[in-house]
Write a protein that holds these residues in place. Structure first.
Motif, PDB file in Angstrom:
ATOM      1  N   TYR A   1       0.802  -1.224   0.000  1.00  0.00           N
ATOM      2  CA  TYR A   1       0.000   0.000   0.000  1.00  0.00           C
ATOM      3  C   TYR A   1       0.836   1.276   0.000  1.00  0.00           C
ATOM      4  O   TYR A   1       0.303   2.366  -0.077  1.00  0.00           O
ATOM      5  CB  TYR A   1      -0.944   0.014   1.204  1.00  0.00           C
ATOM      6  N   ARG A   2       2.167   1.151   0.092  1.00  0.00           N
ATOM      7  CA  ARG A   2       2.994   2.355   0.061  1.00  0.00           C
ATOM      8  C   ARG A   2       3.128   2.851  -1.381  1.00  0.00           C
ATOM      9  O   ARG A   2       3.358   2.068  -2.284  1.00  0.00           O
ATOM     10  CB  ARG A   2       4.381   2.075   0.640  1.00  0.00           C
TER      11      ARG A   2
ATOM     12  N   GLY B   1      -6.938  -1.713  -4.605  1.00  0.00           N
ATOM     13  CA  GLY B   1      -6.292  -0.764  -3.706  1.00  0.00           C
ATOM     14  C   GLY B   1      -4.871  -1.125  -3.362  1.00  0.00           C
ATOM     15  O   GLY B   1      -4.250  -0.475  -2.513  1.00  0.00           O
TER      16      GLY B   1
ATOM     17  N   ASP C   1      -1.740  -2.247   7.549  1.00  0.00           N
ATOM     18  CA  ASP C   1      -2.494  -1.044   7.897  1.00  0.00           C
ATOM     19  C   ASP C   1      -3.984  -1.389   7.850  1.00  0.00           C
ATOM     20  O   ASP C   1      -4.497  -1.814   6.817  1.00  0.00           O
ATOM     21  CB  ASP C   1      -2.164   0.074   6.906  1.00  0.00           C
TER      22      ASP C   1
ATOM     23  N   HIS D   1      -6.186   0.336   5.315  1.00  0.00           N
ATOM     24  CA  HIS D   1      -5.945  -0.270   3.999  1.00  0.00           C
ATOM     25  C   HIS D   1      -6.699  -1.591   3.879  1.00  0.00           C
ATOM     26  O   HIS D   1      -7.280  -1.887   2.828  1.00  0.00           O
ATOM     27  CB  HIS D   1      -4.439  -0.489   3.820  1.00  0.00           C
TER      28      HIS D   1
ATOM     29  N   ARG E   1     -10.317  -1.006   3.023  1.00  0.00           N
ATOM     30  CA  ARG E   1     -10.508  -0.675   1.606  1.00  0.00           C
ATOM     31  C   ARG E   1     -10.407  -1.928   0.743  1.00  0.00           C
ATOM     32  O   ARG E   1     -11.199  -2.130  -0.187  1.00  0.00           O
ATOM     33  CB  ARG E   1      -9.474   0.363   1.156  1.00  0.00           C
TER      34      ARG E   1
END
Length: 596
Positions: free
Chosen positions: A190-191, A309, A453, A456, A459
């Motif tokens: 997710y970064r 995502g 996270d 995250h 999502r």
């Protein structure tokens, strides 16, 4: 026969018949020697089906006509102009015959350009989805006149076709695993744009790409003494060997969708950056909790993951983790890029260095050796390689050609196959010269823990639920098509085909990510149906066509079932992570098809 233009190679086909003006009509021009089909350098089996027959050199019209008469109706001839200018008078009747063959797509002509350009043009013509293969038609006179060019032409063409074949095989066999793995790994991905951190980070500093070829053994003591000189980019499977000698890689690069980690849980050095393809083995990805950098070599999988995502920057590969590591070194601006353990051959009858965990068994090694090729070795001798290693060798050689002249690539393997374009310098000399300069590896880059996270995760879960609904809707289109195709099974009508066309259009325009999810779980089954439909094999009228579509829709529905089953497993995995507010590798057993 054809005058070579100064520009790149030109393809003359039914859409570019005007290019026939390049065929000279000068009555005084010397005729080329006729291609004698009774005196060929290589025996030809004219009964081969769906074959691209490649004629290199003098393409005398009478010989081309005889070839077209001999080959199967579903095969084609690709005429490639030789380096020499083979001019002769072209009559109106001959021009008409050539035009007819071009319009019927029985003949293609490649004019001008370099030997490599011609080979790549031909490779672009060969559709491995509709053609079973290619074969050269070489007269002894052609080999005598253009032997060196023919050898280079066939080398480049074989490399291009092997690459196509490998990519197709990977797409058919591995896309499902890559996509499933990407979704399991998504909680960590997710970064944003992590590769930007490394772009030009090694500007004009030496990088060492370490692979596990048999010749690595002799370099290990020297590398242990001089590891302070290089930024070390190691393939994941070489870690136990390096660890045994006290060598810490700065980057550990992983790509394979099936390989398990060769280190204990969280056993990598705290400063090692873990560069993983988002589609690689989840057991590998989740074996360490620091310094993950996610990349993706599979653009379709990455686009699908982005819809969920998850984020990963594209980093291309040549099919092996070593080629991925090389691309990383190039992106980081390293100069020189040094290779060790990059044998690309079965050096001394061995497949890997001592300490490698996944060596071939004796029977497998013998089979690979017997089916292999002899290529030029590091020391000018002949060494045995195999098809896959030869593909990687060609990739390195082609990649080196594209680098700027001031970027140096050094092959310090001291064994295995020669890599054209790379300097061959003993590793001891490389170490001594770098130590005598001011060049040194950069200080360690910032590192830190990688954790899930929960925002995250929320999502991901919401997007996954939406994707399940899309796949269900896509499956319904397949059911609608199946219902339509099953009407009047004995005699199809044009009206029935029109309804099928409407359904096909809706399928074609459906959400790409949902289609990909279904496609990757039905590619192997769909391939046989698609192949026979595209090449019109054994089709007899509308009823047969409808029967083929019926099979396609049936496979679509069944593939959607498999995709939905996988998505439901991923959904349960995400729910467990959210419930426990952490990721336990034990959660992913069901998603990987293992007994909990």
């Amino acid at each position: 026969m054809i005058e070579a233009p100064e520009a790149a190679a030109v393809l003359i086909n039914k859409d570019a018949i005007a290019q026939l003006d390049q065929i000279l009509q000068n009555a005084s021009a010397a005729r080329p020697s006729t291609t004698n089909l009774q005196d060929l350098a290589v025996e030809v089996n004219w009964s081969r089906q769906r074959t691209v027959w490649v004629v290199y050199g003098a393409g005398e019209i009478q010989a081309i006509e005889e070839i077209i008469q001999r080959i199967s109706a579903c095969s084609v001839v690709a005429l490639v102009q030789a380096s020499g200018q083979d001019d002769y008078e072209l009559t109106a009747k001959q021009r008409k015959r050539i035009t007819g063959w071009l319009n019927k797509e029985r003949l293609f002509i490649i004019a001008g350009g370099s030997v490599e350009q011609r080979a790549r043009k031909i490779a672009g013509l060969i559709d491995i989805d509709t053609m079973d293969g290619w074969k050269p038609i070489l007269s002894k006179q052609t080999l005598k006149d253009h032997g060196q060019d023919v050898g280079e032409f066939l080398r480049v063409l074989a490399s291009c076709i092997n690459t196509k074949t490998m990519h197709k095989s990977t797409r058919l066999l591995m896309s499902g695993k890559f996509l499933r793995n990407a979704l399991i790994n998504a909680p960590l991905a997710y970064r944003p744009t992590p590769l930007d951190v490394y772009r030009n980070a090694l500007h004009q500093r030496p990088a060492l790409v370490v692979s596990a070829g048999p010749s690595l053994n002799k370099q290990l003591p020297l590398l242990a003494e001089n590891q302070d000189l290089f930024t070390i980019l190691a393939v994941d499977t070489v870690w136990p060997i390096l660890h045994k000698h006290g060598i810490r890689p700065d980057f550990l690069v992983a790509l394979d969708p099936k390989t398990s980690p060769s280190w204990p849980a969280n056993g990598l050095d705290e400063q090692t950056h873990f560069m993983v393809d988002v589609g690689c083995s989840p057991k590998m990805v989740w074996s360490h909790n620091r310094n993950h950098v996610f990349t993706s070599c599979h653009s379709q999988v990455n686009a699908c993951l982005a819809d969920f995502g998850g984020l990963a920057d594209h980093l291309s590969t040549g099919g092996s983790v070593a080629t991925t590591a090389f691309n990383l070194a190039e992106l980081a601006g390293a100069n020189p890029i040094i290779l060790i353990g990059q044998d690309l051959a079965l050096t001394g009858g061995r497949d890997h260095a001592d300490g490698y965990l996944y060596k071939y068994d004796e029977a497998h090694l013998k089979a690979r050796t017997n089916a292999g090729y002899d290529v030029e070795g590091y020391y000018g001798d002949r060494v045995r390689t195999e098809r896959q290693l030869l593909l990687y060798k060609n990739w390195f050689e082609d990649r080196i050609k594209t680098l700027s002249p001031d970027r140096m690539v050094i092959n310090a393997t001291e064994g295995g196959a020669r890599i054209a374009g790379a300097l061959q310098i003993p590793f001891a000399q490389v170490c001594a010269e770098i130590r005598s300069t001011s060049m040194r590896k950069n200080p360690p880059m910032p590192s830190g823990h990688t954790a899930v996270d929960m925002a995250h995760m929320a999502r991901l879960s919401a997007n996954l639920a939406q994707m399940i609904e899309k796949v269900q809707a896509f499956q319904q289109l397949g059911r609608d098509g199946l219902q339509c195709a099953e009407q009047s099974p004995r005699r199809a009508s044009q009206k029935q085909l029109s309804a099928i066309d409407d359904i096909n259009l809706a399928i074609k325009e459906f959400d790409p990510s949902a289609k990909l999810l279904v496609d990757v779980f039905g590619m192997l089954e769909l391939e046989a149906v698609r192949y026979s439909t595209v090449i019109k094999k054994d089709l007899k009228g509308l009823t047969d066509a409808v029967a083929k579509y019926r099979a396609v829709y049936q496979h679509l529905v069944e593939s959607a079932d498999r995709a939905l089953a996988m998505l439901q497993k991923i959904s349960r995995l995400y729910a467990q992570v959210q419930q426990h507010q952490s990721f336990d590798p034990a959660f992913m057993k069901e998603a990987l098809g293992e007994t909990p």
